[in-house]
Design an enzyme around this catalytic site. Sequence first.
Site, short mmCIF file in Angstrom:
data_model
loop_
_atom_site.label_atom_id
_atom_site.label_comp_id
_atom_site.label_asym_id
_atom_site.label_seq_id
_atom_site.Cartn_x
_atom_site.Cartn_y
_atom_site.Cartn_z
N ARG A 37 90.96 60.69 100.70
CA ARG A 37 90.12 61.07 99.56
C ARG A 37 90.35 60.20 98.34
O ARG A 37 89.64 60.32 97.33
CB ARG A 37 90.37 62.53 99.19
CG ARG A 37 89.78 63.47 100.21
CD ARG A 37 89.78 64.86 99.67
NE ARG A 37 89.19 65.77 100.63
CZ ARG A 37 89.37 67.07 100.60
NH1 ARG A 37 90.14 67.60 99.66
NH2 ARG A 37 88.79 67.84 101.48
N HIS A 67 94.77 50.19 105.33
CA HIS A 67 93.35 50.56 105.32
C HIS A 67 93.05 51.31 104.03
O HIS A 67 93.70 52.30 103.71
CB HIS A 67 93.02 51.42 106.54
CG HIS A 67 91.54 51.58 106.79
ND1 HIS A 67 90.67 52.06 105.84
CD2 HIS A 67 90.78 51.30 107.88
CE1 HIS A 67 89.44 52.07 106.34
NE2 HIS A 67 89.49 51.61 107.59
N TYR A 70 88.54 55.89 102.49
CA TYR A 70 87.12 55.89 102.84
C TYR A 70 86.23 56.12 101.62
O TYR A 70 85.07 55.72 101.59
CB TYR A 70 86.80 57.00 103.85
CG TYR A 70 87.34 56.73 105.23
CD1 TYR A 70 87.30 55.45 105.77
CD2 TYR A 70 87.85 57.76 106.01
CE1 TYR A 70 87.77 55.20 107.04
CE2 TYR A 70 88.33 57.52 107.28
CZ TYR A 70 88.29 56.24 107.79
OH TYR A 70 88.74 56.00 109.06
N HIS A 107 86.16 49.18 103.83
CA HIS A 107 84.74 49.28 104.14
C HIS A 107 83.99 48.71 102.93
O HIS A 107 84.25 49.15 101.81
CB HIS A 107 84.34 50.75 104.35
CG HIS A 107 85.02 51.38 105.52
ND1 HIS A 107 84.83 52.68 105.89
CD2 HIS A 107 85.91 50.87 106.43
CE1 HIS A 107 85.54 52.95 106.97
NE2 HIS A 107 86.22 51.88 107.32
N GLU A 142 85.57 45.16 106.67
CA GLU A 142 85.36 45.74 107.99
C GLU A 142 83.87 45.72 108.32
O GLU A 142 83.03 46.10 107.51
CB GLU A 142 85.89 47.18 108.05
CG GLU A 142 85.70 47.79 109.45
CD GLU A 142 86.52 49.04 109.72
OE1 GLU A 142 87.36 49.42 108.87
OE2 GLU A 142 86.34 49.64 110.80
N ASP A 176 85.30 46.01 114.29
CA ASP A 176 85.61 47.28 114.95
C ASP A 176 84.68 47.36 116.17
O ASP A 176 83.46 47.31 116.03
CB ASP A 176 85.34 48.42 113.94
CG ASP A 176 85.68 49.79 114.47
OD1 ASP A 176 85.26 50.09 115.60
OD2 ASP A 176 86.34 50.56 113.76
N HIS A 179 82.06 50.06 116.01
CA HIS A 179 81.03 49.76 115.01
C HIS A 179 80.09 48.65 115.49
O HIS A 179 78.87 48.72 115.29
CB HIS A 179 81.67 49.34 113.68
CG HIS A 179 82.55 50.38 113.08
ND1 HIS A 179 83.26 50.16 111.92
CD2 HIS A 179 82.84 51.66 113.45
CE1 HIS A 179 83.96 51.24 111.62
NE2 HIS A 179 83.72 52.16 112.53
N HIS A 211 89.65 46.32 115.25
CA HIS A 211 89.83 47.76 115.46
C HIS A 211 89.32 48.05 116.85
O HIS A 211 88.13 47.87 117.13
CB HIS A 211 89.03 48.56 114.43
CG HIS A 211 89.67 48.61 113.07
ND1 HIS A 211 89.00 49.03 111.95
CD2 HIS A 211 90.94 48.32 112.69
CE1 HIS A 211 89.83 48.99 110.92
NE2 HIS A 211 91.00 48.55 111.33
N ASP A 224 78.66 56.33 113.85
CA ASP A 224 80.07 55.96 113.87
C ASP A 224 80.92 57.11 114.36
O ASP A 224 81.36 57.95 113.58
CB ASP A 224 80.48 55.55 112.44
CG ASP A 224 81.91 55.06 112.36
OD1 ASP A 224 82.59 54.99 113.41
OD2 ASP A 224 82.36 54.76 111.25
N HIS A 226 84.17 57.43 116.96
CA HIS A 226 85.12 56.77 117.85
C HIS A 226 85.44 57.66 119.05
O HIS A 226 85.44 58.88 118.94
CB HIS A 226 86.42 56.47 117.10
CG HIS A 226 86.24 55.56 115.92
ND1 HIS A 226 87.29 55.02 115.23
CD2 HIS A 226 85.13 55.09 115.31
CE1 HIS A 226 86.83 54.25 114.25
NE2 HIS A 226 85.52 54.30 114.27
N GLU A 256 92.06 53.18 116.59
CA GLU A 256 91.63 54.26 115.70
C GLU A 256 90.91 55.31 116.53
O GLU A 256 89.84 55.80 116.17
CB GLU A 256 90.66 53.74 114.64
CG GLU A 256 91.20 52.63 113.77
CD GLU A 256 90.14 52.06 112.84
OE1 GLU A 256 89.04 51.73 113.31
OE2 GLU A 256 90.41 52.00 111.63
ZN ZN Z 1 84.52 53.95 112.48
FE FE Z 2 87.56 50.78 112.04
FE FE Z 3 87.63 51.56 108.85
#
Ligand code: ZN
Ligand code: FE
Ligand code: FE
Length: 278
Positions: A37, A67, A70, A107, A142, A176, A179, A211, A224, A226, A256
């Site tokens: 967050r 990383h 987000y 990102h 990414e 990724d 992705h 990734h 998206d 995974h 991931e």
């Molecule tokens: Zn993802």
């Molecule tokens: Fe990723």
């Molecule tokens: Fe990512």
Amino acid sequence: MLNIGPHLTITNGFESAAKEALSIGANTFQYFTRNPRGGKAKALDAEDLQKYAALSEANGFAPIMAHAAYTMNLCSQDESVRAFARTIMRDDFERLVQIPNSLYVFHPGSHTGQGVDVGIAYIVDALNETLTEEIPPVICLEGMSGKGSEVGSTFEELRAIIDGVTYSDKMGVCLDTCHLYSAGYDVVNDLDGVLEAFDHIVGLKRLRAIHLNDSKMDFDSKKDRHEKIGEGTLGIEAITRIINHPKLKHLPFYLETPNEVPGYGAEIATLRALYKPD
Ligand code: ZN
Ligand code: FE
Ligand code: FE
């Protein structure tokens, strides 16, 4: 040797995270620089980092991957969201200087309706405001799946961002696999073609990390989600070709996948067995 590691939560410092990685056969790991967050990051402990560095060197670790949160959206329509994103990125970069053998990935952001070009311009501005000579490379963009108004789901967009950055020599890309497939790059049936396109548009020298994820979603779905290795739409054969591709096999791979630590360990054992050393 296959350089591979899980995504871990750092709760007791970097040395302990490195030990956890080693315990499941990994020789690197990825971690969030702060809670997803975007709250305050934990203070770094110099003694812990020294112990981590010694352990990492003794065990031939590939770079560990920081990383970004987000929620860090450098190209939101909302000025306060953009300002907050620049603040936490600057703080992430200051910490990165202290952590040896590091990569950073973020990102690019979501343009929230303003259009890709406006989004790219904001991302470039933010990087030019926060990147300094002291910040160690490599700062990776990414590649995204293209959900919502995400920027960076095409190689052209990644290239446009890199081209705008003053310290562009510090910029790299992390692709990724989940992705890529969702974005419409067919890594299952045409891995060579995807890598040729990337080389032509961005340049393979920019590709610094992968990734490694399977996907719950179909090709070109722009979604998206995974999946565990071998259990999704990519499948184990495509993933085996990816880790063994001559243009990829020396890169660090970060998992991931939806797993706890033992699940990551099982995936790493599977992937090590499928890897063909030079
Ligand atoms: Zn993802
Ligand atoms: Fe990723
Ligand atoms: Fe990512």
